[in-house]
Design an enzyme around this catalytic site. Sequence first.
Site, mmCIF file in Angstrom:
data_model
loop_
_atom_site.group_PDB
_atom_site.id
_atom_site.type_symbol
_atom_site.label_atom_id
_atom_site.label_comp_id
_atom_site.label_asym_id
_atom_site.label_seq_id
_atom_site.Cartn_x
_atom_site.Cartn_y
_atom_site.Cartn_z
ATOM 1 N N TYR A 1 -47.435 -7.534 -2.402
ATOM 2 C CA TYR A 1 -47.713 -8.712 -3.226
ATOM 3 C C TYR A 1 -46.433 -9.066 -3.988
ATOM 4 O O TYR A 1 -46.069 -8.400 -4.964
ATOM 5 C CB TYR A 1 -48.836 -8.453 -4.234
ATOM 6 C CG TYR A 1 -50.230 -8.284 -3.643
ATOM 7 C CD1 TYR A 1 -50.540 -8.706 -2.358
ATOM 8 C CD2 TYR A 1 -51.244 -7.711 -4.393
ATOM 9 C CE1 TYR A 1 -51.825 -8.549 -1.835
ATOM 10 C CE2 TYR A 1 -52.537 -7.558 -3.881
ATOM 11 C CZ TYR A 1 -52.808 -7.983 -2.595
ATOM 12 O OH TYR A 1 -54.077 -7.838 -2.085
ATOM 13 N N LEU B 1 -64.925 -15.536 -5.515
ATOM 14 C CA LEU B 1 -64.879 -16.980 -5.811
ATOM 15 C C LEU B 1 -64.227 -17.732 -4.655
ATOM 16 O O LEU B 1 -63.818 -18.890 -4.805
ATOM 17 C CB LEU B 1 -64.108 -17.229 -7.115
ATOM 18 C CG LEU B 1 -64.734 -16.607 -8.360
ATOM 19 C CD1 LEU B 1 -63.885 -16.893 -9.588
ATOM 20 C CD2 LEU B 1 -66.161 -17.110 -8.566
ATOM 21 N N ARG C 1 -61.365 -17.470 -3.460
ATOM 22 C CA ARG C 1 -59.993 -17.836 -3.859
ATOM 23 C C ARG C 1 -59.948 -19.092 -4.736
ATOM 24 O O ARG C 1 -59.015 -19.875 -4.686
ATOM 25 C CB ARG C 1 -59.130 -18.021 -2.609
ATOM 26 C CG ARG C 1 -59.080 -16.749 -1.785
ATOM 27 C CD ARG C 1 -58.597 -16.987 -0.395
ATOM 28 N NE ARG C 1 -58.644 -15.769 0.383
ATOM 29 C CZ ARG C 1 -57.753 -14.803 0.344
ATOM 30 N NH1 ARG C 1 -56.727 -14.908 -0.450
ATOM 31 N NH2 ARG C 1 -57.881 -13.733 1.092
ATOM 32 N N GLY C 2 -61.013 -19.282 -5.473
ATOM 33 C CA GLY C 2 -61.080 -20.417 -6.394
ATOM 34 C C GLY C 2 -61.926 -21.559 -5.846
ATOM 35 O O GLY C 2 -62.389 -22.409 -6.609
ATOM 36 N N SER D 1 -65.218 -21.676 -7.479
ATOM 37 C CA SER D 1 -65.147 -21.329 -8.905
ATOM 38 C C SER D 1 -65.689 -22.448 -9.786
ATOM 39 O O SER D 1 -65.928 -22.264 -10.971
ATOM 40 C CB SER D 1 -63.694 -21.065 -9.306
ATOM 41 O OG SER D 1 -62.942 -22.267 -9.198
HETATM 42 N N1 LIG Z 1 -57.924 -6.320 0.787
HETATM 43 C C1 LIG Z 1 -57.584 -7.557 1.027
HETATM 44 O O1 LIG Z 1 -57.360 -7.954 2.186
HETATM 45 C C2 LIG Z 1 -57.444 -8.526 -0.116
HETATM 46 C C3 LIG Z 1 -57.242 -9.881 0.149
HETATM 47 C C4 LIG Z 1 -57.151 -10.761 -0.933
HETATM 48 C C5 LIG Z 1 -57.274 -10.285 -2.217
HETATM 49 N N2 LIG Z 1 -57.459 -8.958 -2.451
HETATM 50 C C6 LIG Z 1 -57.549 -8.424 -3.828
HETATM 51 O O2 LIG Z 1 -58.653 -9.000 -4.483
HETATM 52 C C7 LIG Z 1 -58.237 -9.659 -5.685
HETATM 53 C C8 LIG Z 1 -59.114 -10.856 -5.928
HETATM 54 O O3 LIG Z 1 -59.034 -11.736 -4.809
HETATM 55 P P1 LIG Z 1 -58.886 -13.282 -4.957
HETATM 56 O O4 LIG Z 1 -57.750 -13.526 -5.888
HETATM 57 O O5 LIG Z 1 -58.864 -13.919 -3.647
HETATM 58 O O6 LIG Z 1 -60.259 -13.598 -5.690
HETATM 59 P P2 LIG Z 1 -61.014 -14.816 -6.240
HETATM 60 O O7 LIG Z 1 -61.546 -14.339 -7.553
HETATM 61 O O8 LIG Z 1 -61.962 -15.310 -5.224
HETATM 62 O O9 LIG Z 1 -59.975 -15.991 -6.453
HETATM 63 C C9 LIG Z 1 -59.110 -15.963 -7.528
HETATM 64 C C10 LIG Z 1 -58.575 -17.343 -7.813
HETATM 65 O O10 LIG Z 1 -59.651 -18.203 -8.187
HETATM 66 C C11 LIG Z 1 -59.240 -19.101 -9.198
HETATM 67 N N3 LIG Z 1 -60.237 -19.087 -10.293
HETATM 68 C C12 LIG Z 1 -60.867 -20.161 -10.788
HETATM 69 N N4 LIG Z 1 -61.725 -19.796 -11.741
HETATM 70 C C13 LIG Z 1 -61.614 -18.478 -11.887
HETATM 71 C C14 LIG Z 1 -62.231 -17.532 -12.729
HETATM 72 N N5 LIG Z 1 -63.151 -17.854 -13.635
HETATM 73 N N6 LIG Z 1 -61.884 -16.239 -12.603
HETATM 74 C C15 LIG Z 1 -60.980 -15.864 -11.700
HETATM 75 N N7 LIG Z 1 -60.348 -16.728 -10.861
HETATM 76 C C16 LIG Z 1 -60.672 -18.028 -10.967
HETATM 77 C C17 LIG Z 1 -57.882 -18.613 -9.662
HETATM 78 O O11 LIG Z 1 -56.910 -19.486 -9.134
HETATM 79 P P3 LIG Z 1 -55.996 -20.284 -10.116
HETATM 80 O O12 LIG Z 1 -55.372 -19.232 -10.999
HETATM 81 O O13 LIG Z 1 -55.040 -20.994 -9.211
HETATM 82 O O14 LIG Z 1 -56.938 -21.185 -10.869
HETATM 83 C C18 LIG Z 1 -57.684 -17.277 -9.021
HETATM 84 O O15 LIG Z 1 -56.352 -17.036 -8.665
HETATM 85 C C19 LIG Z 1 -56.759 -9.974 -5.462
HETATM 86 O O16 LIG Z 1 -56.053 -10.119 -6.660
HETATM 87 C C20 LIG Z 1 -56.321 -8.756 -4.674
HETATM 88 O O17 LIG Z 1 -56.062 -7.677 -5.560
HETATM 89 C C21 LIG Z 1 -57.570 -8.085 -1.412
#
Ligand SMILES: NC(=O)c1ccc[n+]([C@@H]2O[C@H](COP(=O)([O-])OP(=O)(O)OC[C@H]3O[C@@H](n4cnc5c(N)ncnc54)[C@H](OP(=O)(O)O)[C@@H]3O)[C@@H](O)[C@H]2O)c1
Length: 350
Positions: free
Chosen positions: A70, A221, A223-224, A227
Amino acid sequence: MVLEYPVDLIQELHMNYQQLGSHGPQVSAIGLGTMGMSDMYGPADRAESIATIHAALDRGVTLLDTGDFYGMGHNEMLLGEALKGRNREKVQLSVKFGALRGPGPGEFHGYDSRPAAVRNFIAYSLKRLGVEYIDIYRPSRLDPNVPIEDTIGAIADLIKQGYVRYVGLSEVGAKTIRRAQALHPIADLQIEYSLISRDIEREILPTCRELGIGITAYGVLSRGLISGHWQTNSDKGDFRSRAPRFQGANLDTNLALVERLRAVANAIGVSVAQVAIAWVIARAATQQASLVPLIGARRRDRLDESLGALAVRLSPEQVREIEQAVPPDAAAGQRYPEAQLAHMDSERRQ
Ligand SMILES: NC(=O)c1ccc[n+]([C@@H]2O[C@H](COP(=O)([O-])OP(=O)(O)OC[C@H]3O[C@@H](n4cnc5c(N)ncnc54)[C@H](OP(=O)(O)O)[C@@H]3O)[C@@H](O)[C@H]2O)c1
């Protein structure tokens, strides 16, 4: 009037803790994933990122997830900085390794999970994080050229030497999960799970339940996208602009689903993000899965909104209404671009 997020509930929030599966550590009911603070979702504010990690720790979050790729080490260094002066023993660090990157933007070159590579990767991760051990260490994807037993064996050696505490997996299917577990107890599988990504319910989740393996769910979410904050013009040219669900007519269909979800959330009196996270928690309970959602907040206001989901107790009737608003398979488009899906063992029919 519906509050953006219920601040009063957050202030009263008491974090719960649970064992991750039968073989994993005790972790908070919600984990923080820090990927977006270094990669994938466009520029992030460094000071706000660190403040968000601190706020998460102060609110009782103990599980922090990162990957050595990352931001090519940036994310681990950021976490290392945020953890300075904090009690290391109270935090569970989950680290993914194996993805091969290049210097160009978005440049990826497959995966390397050979035992020698695993030892090399962890040496750098420990240094960047500034810690003596990693709690859960996992290959980010299955390396098609290396038997999973070799990779798990290498992590098991690191456990014997005190560099790692638990073995994890990421985006692998039932057959690989069974092979890995036969070699060493697995703490958790990290995999995408949300209202619009429910594939794991067919085979992967029941396999984890049977074997006592926890699930750390990412993308709750989407990836937003679900959300409640994403709009047709939110695209900033990051990973999401290449993700099928964020494009053209797919985006219109998916945002229409979000509006249906918003109506249910409004009736409950919570935000869209909170209802989406609360649904994952409720659904995991009915399926008797040991599941911890990973929240991808990059800012304190988003973190507070997400953690507010812990105070939402959905009734069976409310769960039904949510699933009527967003039925399984209702989303338009695949969860990743085709080239990335091809690397995912979890997407293969096993
Ligand atoms: N194992 C794997 O293959 C894999 C893949 C992907 C992720 N992950 C892990 O899982 C974690 C979470 O995944 P994700 O980032 O895709 O998850 P997510 O929670 O679905 O999406 C996060 C994005 O949603 C937006 N968002 C809008 N409202 C929100 C709120 N109330 N709370 C949080 N986010 C909000 C934000 O974008 P904005 O900041 O642009 O508004 C944030 O960056 C990652 O950080 C990583 O550690 C693992």
